[in-house]
Design a protein around this motif. Structure first.
Motif, mmCIF file in Angstrom:
data_model
loop_
_atom_site.group_PDB
_atom_site.id
_atom_site.type_symbol
_atom_site.label_atom_id
_atom_site.label_comp_id
_atom_site.label_asym_id
_atom_site.label_seq_id
_atom_site.Cartn_x
_atom_site.Cartn_y
_atom_site.Cartn_z
ATOM 1 N N GLY A 284 -30.933 15.403 20.557
ATOM 2 C CA GLY A 284 -30.529 14.180 19.868
ATOM 3 C C GLY A 284 -30.050 14.469 18.462
ATOM 4 N N LEU A 285 -30.833 15.268 17.730
ATOM 5 C CA LEU A 285 -30.470 15.556 16.337
ATOM 6 C C LEU A 285 -29.281 16.497 16.260
ATOM 7 C CD1 LEU A 285 -34.023 15.916 14.746
ATOM 8 C CD2 LEU A 285 -32.465 13.958 14.632
ATOM 9 N N THR A 286 -29.273 17.516 17.129
ATOM 10 C CA THR A 286 -28.195 18.506 17.081
ATOM 11 C C THR A 286 -26.850 17.856 17.369
ATOM 12 O OG1 THR A 286 -29.737 20.183 17.835
ATOM 13 C CG2 THR A 286 -27.417 20.723 17.989
ATOM 14 N N PHE A 287 -26.854 16.839 18.217
ATOM 15 C CA PHE A 287 -25.578 16.181 18.488
ATOM 16 C C PHE A 287 -25.392 14.954 17.589
ATOM 17 C CE2 PHE A 287 -22.367 13.810 20.882
ATOM 18 C CZ PHE A 287 -21.431 14.819 21.012
ATOM 19 N N GLY A 288 -26.459 14.208 17.380
ATOM 20 C CA GLY A 288 -26.365 12.948 16.638
ATOM 21 C C GLY A 288 -25.952 13.114 15.188
ATOM 22 N N ILE A 289 -26.558 14.053 14.486
ATOM 23 C CA ILE A 289 -26.246 14.201 13.055
ATOM 24 C C ILE A 289 -24.777 14.605 12.838
ATOM 25 C CG2 ILE A 289 -26.796 15.479 10.935
ATOM 26 C CD1 ILE A 289 -29.722 15.496 11.867
ATOM 27 N N PRO A 290 -24.298 15.659 13.510
ATOM 28 C CA PRO A 290 -22.874 16.009 13.320
ATOM 29 C C PRO A 290 -21.932 14.870 13.715
ATOM 30 C CG PRO A 290 -24.034 17.786 14.407
ATOM 31 C CD PRO A 290 -24.978 16.632 14.367
ATOM 32 N N LEU A 291 -22.278 14.175 14.805
ATOM 33 C CA LEU A 291 -21.415 13.079 15.247
ATOM 34 C C LEU A 291 -21.351 12.002 14.166
ATOM 35 C CD1 LEU A 291 -19.738 11.933 17.628
ATOM 36 C CD2 LEU A 291 -21.797 10.693 18.332
ATOM 37 N N THR A 292 -22.501 11.663 13.584
ATOM 38 C CA THR A 292 -22.541 10.664 12.519
ATOM 39 C C THR A 292 -21.706 11.115 11.325
ATOM 40 O OG1 THR A 292 -24.802 10.246 13.228
ATOM 41 C CG2 THR A 292 -24.119 9.247 11.149
ATOM 42 N N LEU A 293 -21.874 12.368 10.947
ATOM 43 C CA LEU A 293 -21.107 12.891 9.808
ATOM 44 C C LEU A 293 -19.610 12.779 10.082
ATOM 45 C CD1 LEU A 293 -23.091 16.159 8.874
ATOM 46 C CD2 LEU A 293 -23.113 13.964 7.691
ATOM 47 N N ALA A 294 -19.213 13.189 11.290
ATOM 48 C CA ALA A 294 -17.787 13.173 11.628
ATOM 49 C C ALA A 294 -17.244 11.747 11.623
ATOM 50 C CB ALA A 294 -17.574 13.819 12.994
ATOM 51 N N LEU A 295 -18.038 10.813 12.184
ATOM 52 C CA LEU A 295 -17.579 9.423 12.222
ATOM 53 C C LEU A 295 -17.467 8.843 10.815
ATOM 54 C CD1 LEU A 295 -19.490 7.983 15.318
ATOM 55 C CD2 LEU A 295 -17.027 8.403 15.076
ATOM 56 N N LEU A 296 -18.455 9.160 9.981
ATOM 57 C CA LEU A 296 -18.404 8.651 8.603
ATOM 58 C C LEU A 296 -17.200 9.217 7.859
ATOM 59 C CD1 LEU A 296 -22.165 8.666 7.537
ATOM 60 C CD2 LEU A 296 -20.697 6.689 7.954
ATOM 61 N N ASN A 297 -16.881 10.466 8.132
ATOM 62 C CA ASN A 297 -15.723 11.088 7.493
ATOM 63 C C ASN A 297 -14.429 10.423 7.935
ATOM 64 O OD1 ASN A 297 -13.440 13.369 8.069
ATOM 65 N ND2 ASN A 297 -14.419 13.650 6.071
ATOM 66 N N GLN A 298 -14.384 10.087 9.206
ATOM 67 C CA GLN A 298 -13.140 9.566 9.764
ATOM 68 C C GLN A 298 -12.941 8.077 9.528
ATOM 69 O OE1 GLN A 298 -10.406 11.201 11.475
ATOM 70 N NE2 GLN A 298 -11.446 12.633 10.116
ATOM 71 N N THR A 299 -14.039 7.297 9.541
ATOM 72 C CA THR A 299 -13.859 5.840 9.552
ATOM 73 C C THR A 299 -14.037 5.203 8.179
ATOM 74 O OG1 THR A 299 -16.173 5.547 10.117
ATOM 75 C CG2 THR A 299 -14.608 5.640 11.947
ATOM 76 N N THR A 300 -14.581 5.942 7.209
ATOM 77 C CA THR A 300 -14.771 5.293 5.911
ATOM 78 C C THR A 300 -13.725 5.777 4.920
ATOM 79 O OG1 THR A 300 -16.300 6.999 5.197
ATOM 80 C CG2 THR A 300 -17.254 5.044 6.240
ATOM 81 N N ASP A 301 -13.531 4.951 3.908
ATOM 82 C CA ASP A 301 -12.573 5.275 2.870
ATOM 83 C C ASP A 301 -13.175 6.335 1.941
ATOM 84 O OD1 ASP A 301 -9.962 4.333 1.706
ATOM 85 O OD2 ASP A 301 -11.279 4.289 -0.055
ATOM 86 N N VAL A 302 -12.324 7.144 1.317
ATOM 87 C CA VAL A 302 -12.800 8.215 0.436
ATOM 88 C C VAL A 302 -13.708 7.662 -0.662
ATOM 89 C CG1 VAL A 302 -12.060 10.062 -1.125
ATOM 90 C CG2 VAL A 302 -10.701 9.515 0.893
ATOM 91 N N SER A 303 -13.433 6.428 -1.107
ATOM 92 C CA SER A 303 -14.217 5.874 -2.212
ATOM 93 C C SER A 303 -15.500 5.196 -1.736
ATOM 94 C CB SER A 303 -13.353 4.860 -2.986
ATOM 95 O OG SER A 303 -12.899 3.877 -2.073
#
Lengths: 364, 248
Positions: free
Chosen positions: A12-31
């Motif tokens: 769960g953690l090995t997949f969940g944490i990277p997935l969350t990071l990637a989604l936050l990088n992709q879907t949120t604005d730089v600011s």
């Protein structure tokens, strides 16, 4: 397959944490407050690749008693296979604009591509080689070493010699792998620009998926009857012989598999860090991988992943804040773990849960 | 005795370790179904003899035959184990992290190759065989305990159980009652007699009371060769044996 709590949490953690990071990088604005900058994505991806190396080391060290001090060699070979693919993708965009030859070959005055570079422009072939080359090297090495009953510290020393020999070989320009400088300035992978945020996020998630898959494979192996024999070989090798087992065959299988796992880690590492050079073969790298496993908890699999991430996180922080002190800190950490946490961080959890040591738990 | 009844045949076996002659032209014949006790002072070559039979040590000269036509000096340990020769060590060596059940499971005769064990699932037949071995060695209640957590005597029994699970034709036991209580020793003698109904056994032992309890033919080794053999009363009356045991 039945998953216990440790395995469930690990996956769960090995997949969940990277997935969350990637989604936050992709879907949120730089600011945005929750935005994850791309450099964090690249770092996380690097940690996951190291975790694959750690898992590979733990499989042979924790369960078969083979202390490899040369495992980074398999990691680097997988990395070189990916590097060769990425070099071929540059095509005429290189400094010299040669569509066929990578820049370093043009610089050396070579007229045509060496035979062993052919096929690497094709991704499936390159990936196949990323598995095959470390696997074959490990198989040949293991066949000779285990058949001759080379064990313990002697084996550790020759694994160290193996990676050192490869280091020297890859340093040579006429090997055709870029010599000292290695390979870099990659442009794209499967048509996607390597440097782009989207590609990096995707690579992070793919690395997480591969790490989870490797964890599951390693876990099912150590829990199988094969794994039980392996643990028996680790503890009392000669006894298994008198029961009719051939320890060398068991070691060879797990050793080769472990090298392939390390190779996959290396192949995923190169596009994320953007460079592969002979320093990846440095003996110190392999020793660091052993420290990750010791810190996380030898013979626990989960500990290998945890240890790789913790120690590399520390390394990133230290080399930024106190660069001169990193090696001392690493040495101190290793001594501390050896003296006070023989079962690593996982040992702490096991002690809290009042369970047997994870090393033994894995054996059941 | 006809040749076809011979299970193990050692002829003129000599082993040198850096000038020390551990076995000196040792000859010994074991019949099918026989139980033999081997005694002798320290350094008489008892353990080396077992090493030679199980393939751990190659003799310098001499013949070691199993059955009529198998030359054991040409085989390594796993191959000899696969032929049906099981060995129990002086110091009990069980797989400590594994449960008693798994210790027996790993010893069960069957396919030993990685390609089998990677996919192997415990079959009902295997479960039945493990149950029956645990019954024989009286460890049924201990099946889930770690091998390393057993008492010394229980480890000895577990190791004998592992030997039985291998279903060997010949069992070699190196000091099976060392460190056992009197009651355990007696039970072990009983167990060995039971095992001997279907298999041949060689027991190396120091404990004379135990050897007497076994009541089988005794071979006395001294300085790497046979000094005397016969019944326990015969060998203990032999002046050369008395000389070796008491004369120094």
């Amino acid at each position: 397959m039945k998953l216990d709590r440790t395995a469930g949490l690990t996956l769960g953690l090995t997949f969940g944490i990277p997935l969350t990071l990637a989604l936050l990088n992709q879907t949120t604005d730089v600011s945005a407050a929750l935005h994850v900058p791309t450099y964090v994505i690249a770092l996380a991806g690097k940690y996951l690749c190291f975790a694959m190396l750690a898992l590979a080391v733990d499989l042979v060290w924790g369960f078969a008693g083979i202390l490899s001090l040369g495992h980074a060699a398999f990691f680097a070979l997988g990395g070189y296979a990916m590097g060769m693919y990425l070099m071929r993708q540059i095509g005429s965009r290189g400094v010299y604009g040669n569509a066929m030859l990578p820049d370093f070959m043009v610089f050396l005055g070579w007229k045509e591509l060496p035979w062993y570079w052919h096929g690497f422009e094709w991704f499936p072939f390159a990936m196949f080689m990323a598995l095959l080359v470390p696997g074959l090297l490990a198989m040949g090495f293991g066949w000779l070493a285990f058949r001759s009953r080379v064990t313990g510290v002697y084996l550790s020393i020759i694994t160290q010699a193996l990676t050192y020999a490869l280091l020297l070989a890859f340093f040579r320009n006429d090997m055709g792998f870029g010599g000292n400088n290695g390979m870099t300035d990659f442009k794209d992978i499967l048509g996607f620009p390597v440097q782009a945020d989207g590609t990096r996020s995707a690579l992070l998630v793919i690395s997480a998926a591969f790490l989870c898959a490797q964890y599951l494979v390693a876990r099912s192996i150590v829990r199988s009857r094969f794994g039980k024999v392996l643990i028996a070989v680790r503890d009392t090798e000669s006894r298994t012989r008198f029961l009719g087992y051939r320890p060398e065959a068991y070691k060879l299988v797990v050793w080769t598999l472990s090298a392939v796992m390390a190779g996959i880690g290396g192949a995923l590492y190169v596009p994320q860090v953007g460079i592969i050079n002979p320093s990846e073969f440095a003996p110190a790298n392999s020793i660091e991988a052993v420290i990750w496993v010791a810190v996380g908890g030898r013979g626990t699999l989960t500990g290998a992943i945890l240890g790789a991430v913790i120690v590399n996180f520390g390394k990133t922080w230290f080399t930024g804040a106190l660069p001169n002190l990193w090696l001392y800190a690493l040495g101190a950490l290793f001594i501390f773990v050896t003296l006070f946490l023989p079962n690593g961080v996982m040992g702490l959890f096991a002690a809290r849960a009042k369970k047997p040591a994870p090393e033994l738990e894995a054996a059941e | 005795m006809s040749e076809a009844d011979t299970l193990l045949y050692l002829d003129g076996v000599t082993v040198n370790f850096d000038g020390f002659r551990a076995l000196n032209a040792l000859s010994l014949v074991l019949e099918k179904g026989e139980m033999r006790a081997v005694i002798g002072p320290n350094g008489a070559g008892k353990t080396t003899m077992m090493d030679v039979i199980t393939g751990r040590t190659r003799p310098d000269t001499g013949k070691v035959m199993f059955g009529l036509d198998t030359d054991l000096t040409k085989l390594d340990e796993p191959a000899i184990a696969a032929l049906g020769i099981g060995r129990k060590f002086q110091k009990p060596t069980v797989f400590e992290p594994h449960s008693v059940w798994d210790n027996i499971l790993l010893a069960l005769s069957g396919d030993r190759r990685p390609r089998f064990s990677l996919w192997a699932r415990e079959t009902a037949e295997e479960k039945r065989r493990i149950e029956s071995v645990l019954e024989t060695v009286r460890l049924k209640d201990q099946r889930d305990r770690r091998g390393g957590d057993l008492s010394h005597g229980q480890k000895q029994w577990l190791e004998i159980g592992m030997l039985l699970a291998q279903e060997p034709q010949l069992l070699l036991l190196d000091e099976p009652v060392a460190g056992m209580t009197d009651a355990e020793t007696e039970q072990t003698a009983e167990l060995l007699r039971e095992i001997n109904r279907t298999r041949s056994v060689v027991v190396v032992e120091h404990d004379m009371a135990f050897v007497r309890a076994l009541d089988v033919k005794v071979t006395v080794l001294h300085e790497g060769s046979v000094l005397s053999d016969g019944s326990i009363d015969h060998v203990s009356a032999d002046p050369r044996v008395i000389e070796v045991y008491l004369g120094r």
